[in-house]
Each structure stands twice: as C-alpha cells, then as structure tokens.
Write an enzyme that holds these catalytic residues in place. Sequence first.
Site, PDB file in Angstrom:
ATOM      1  N   CYS A  75      35.679  61.423  74.275  1.00  0.00           N
ATOM      2  CA  CYS A  75      34.904  62.567  73.787  1.00  0.00           C
ATOM      3  C   CYS A  75      35.793  63.808  73.622  1.00  0.00           C
ATOM      4  CB  CYS A  75      33.705  62.785  74.681  1.00  0.00           C
ATOM      5  SG  CYS A  75      32.394  63.651  73.833  1.00  0.00           S
ATOM      6  N   HIS A 159      31.102  57.979  75.802  1.00  0.00           N
ATOM      7  CA  HIS A 159      31.467  58.077  77.231  1.00  0.00           C
ATOM      8  C   HIS A 159      31.391  56.729  77.943  1.00  0.00           C
ATOM      9  CE1 HIS A 159      31.630  62.488  77.677  1.00  0.00           C
ATOM     10  NE2 HIS A 159      30.809  62.465  76.649  1.00  0.00           N
ATOM     11  N   GLU A 161      32.636  55.900  80.590  1.00  0.00           N
ATOM     12  CA  GLU A 161      32.610  56.072  82.056  1.00  0.00           C
ATOM     13  C   GLU A 161      31.175  56.274  82.564  1.00  0.00           C
ATOM     14  OE1 GLU A 161      33.338  58.259  79.870  1.00  0.00           O
ATOM     15  OE2 GLU A 161      32.715  60.266  80.474  1.00  0.00           O
TER      16      GLU A 161
HETATM   17  N1  GLN Z   1      31.142  68.859  72.371  1.00  0.00           N
HETATM   18  C1  GLN Z   1      32.293  68.816  73.202  1.00  0.00           C
HETATM   19  C2  GLN Z   1      33.470  69.503  72.538  1.00  0.00           C
HETATM   20  O1  GLN Z   1      33.392  69.877  71.435  1.00  0.00           O
HETATM   21  C3  GLN Z   1      32.635  67.399  73.548  1.00  0.00           C
HETATM   22  C4  GLN Z   1      31.502  66.790  74.283  1.00  0.00           C
HETATM   23  C5  GLN Z   1      31.859  65.863  75.377  1.00  0.00           C
HETATM   24  O2  GLN Z   1      33.016  65.699  75.776  1.00  0.00           O
HETATM   25  N2  GLN Z   1      30.839  65.285  75.930  1.00  0.00           N
HETATM   26  O3  GLN Z   1      34.485  69.668  73.159  1.00  0.00           O
END
Ligand code: GLN
Length: 184
Positions: A75, A159, A161
């Site tokens: 992410c 994610h 995890e």
């Molecule tokens: N929206 C977050 C960002 O732009 C990422 C979201 C996440 O890691 N769950 O950094």
Amino acid sequence: MKIGVLAVQGNVREHAAMLRRLGADVVEVRKPEQLDGLDGLVVPGGESTTFMRLMRLYGLDEALRSFAGPVLGTCAGMIVLDREHLGMIDLEVDRNAYGRQVASFEADLRLRGDDEPLRGVFIRAPRVREAGPDVEVLAEHEGEPVLLRQGRFLVASFHPELTEDTRVHELFLDAVREAISVRA
Ligand code: GLN
C-alpha cells in the site's frame, strides 16, 4: 532469516507477526544502521506523505536506497518505492485513486499460478497508472495490477498482513531465501 520491518508508521505489528509465523527473525527498523545485516525488508502501509517525511527526518530514505536485499512494499509502502518517491521500482502510482464510495473494499484476487483466490484488503489503495517493461504482474483486480514484482521488489496495493493468508509474505521470503543462497 533476519527481516526488517520499517517502523516509522503503519501496520508494523501485523507484518511482524506474519513474518514470525513464517519463521523469520524480525527487527523493527527505526534507524539507518538497523538495516545492516538484514536479509530482507518490509515497507508497510500507512500514509505515504507522513511516511516520506519521517523517513527523511531519520535518514531512512537514503539508507533504503542503498539497501540491496529483497523488499516487500504494501500500500503506502508501494507508493514510497515508486518513480516519484524513492525511485526504486519502475511504477507510476496514483494515490487514493479509488472513488470515495469504494475507497476501501475487499476482493478475491487471482494469484498467478495458483487456483486458490487471494483475499485482498484495499484501504484507500494506490492504483498503478504505468508499469515499466521489467515489472511482472502477479495478481490483478478487475484487470488492473495489484501485486507486482520487479527483480527483488514485490509490491502490493492491498494489505496481505491483514488476512490469515500468508502467500504474499511467503513469496517474499522465497526471494529472501534465494538471495541468501546466491550470496553464499
Ligand atoms: N492512502 C494512503 C497513501 O496515500 C495509503 C493507504 C494505505 O497504506 N493503507 O499513502
């Protein structure tokens, strides 16, 4: 296997727990020198702007650039590795690119070479806009890549995890094992 989890922000504990379950020794990395001697590194999700700011503050951005082992980014961790940030993986990524109504969702993903669907938890997830020629797609959601690999880098826009499914972490640890055997 000694695996670091970058612990400036985000789902550090969840990653650490999963890696330990798979038999790794886990180090929470807060300082550049803690990267020495690691066999692999996880860059967790969180908020990429904060993440970059804290990494710069602690000198972890430069340290990460010189880290030579396998890296798993999830992410926000995928965002910080992209062309626009640390420039370690050949991807152009849009942040928070899913519409408001579906900003966070779960979906069954098809993992390449595996019949068992992979549950993807997406939280204000990034979306890949462009991937360079050396990037392989390992899983897609509605035709868009969500799990990708470029050499020693494995990145997920979701994610892994946060589920019980350990396959993404296993893929990462396979790469770590391979890197160790090449080194030996
Ligand atoms: N929206 C977050 C960002 O732009 C990422 C979201 C996440 O890691 N769950 O950094």
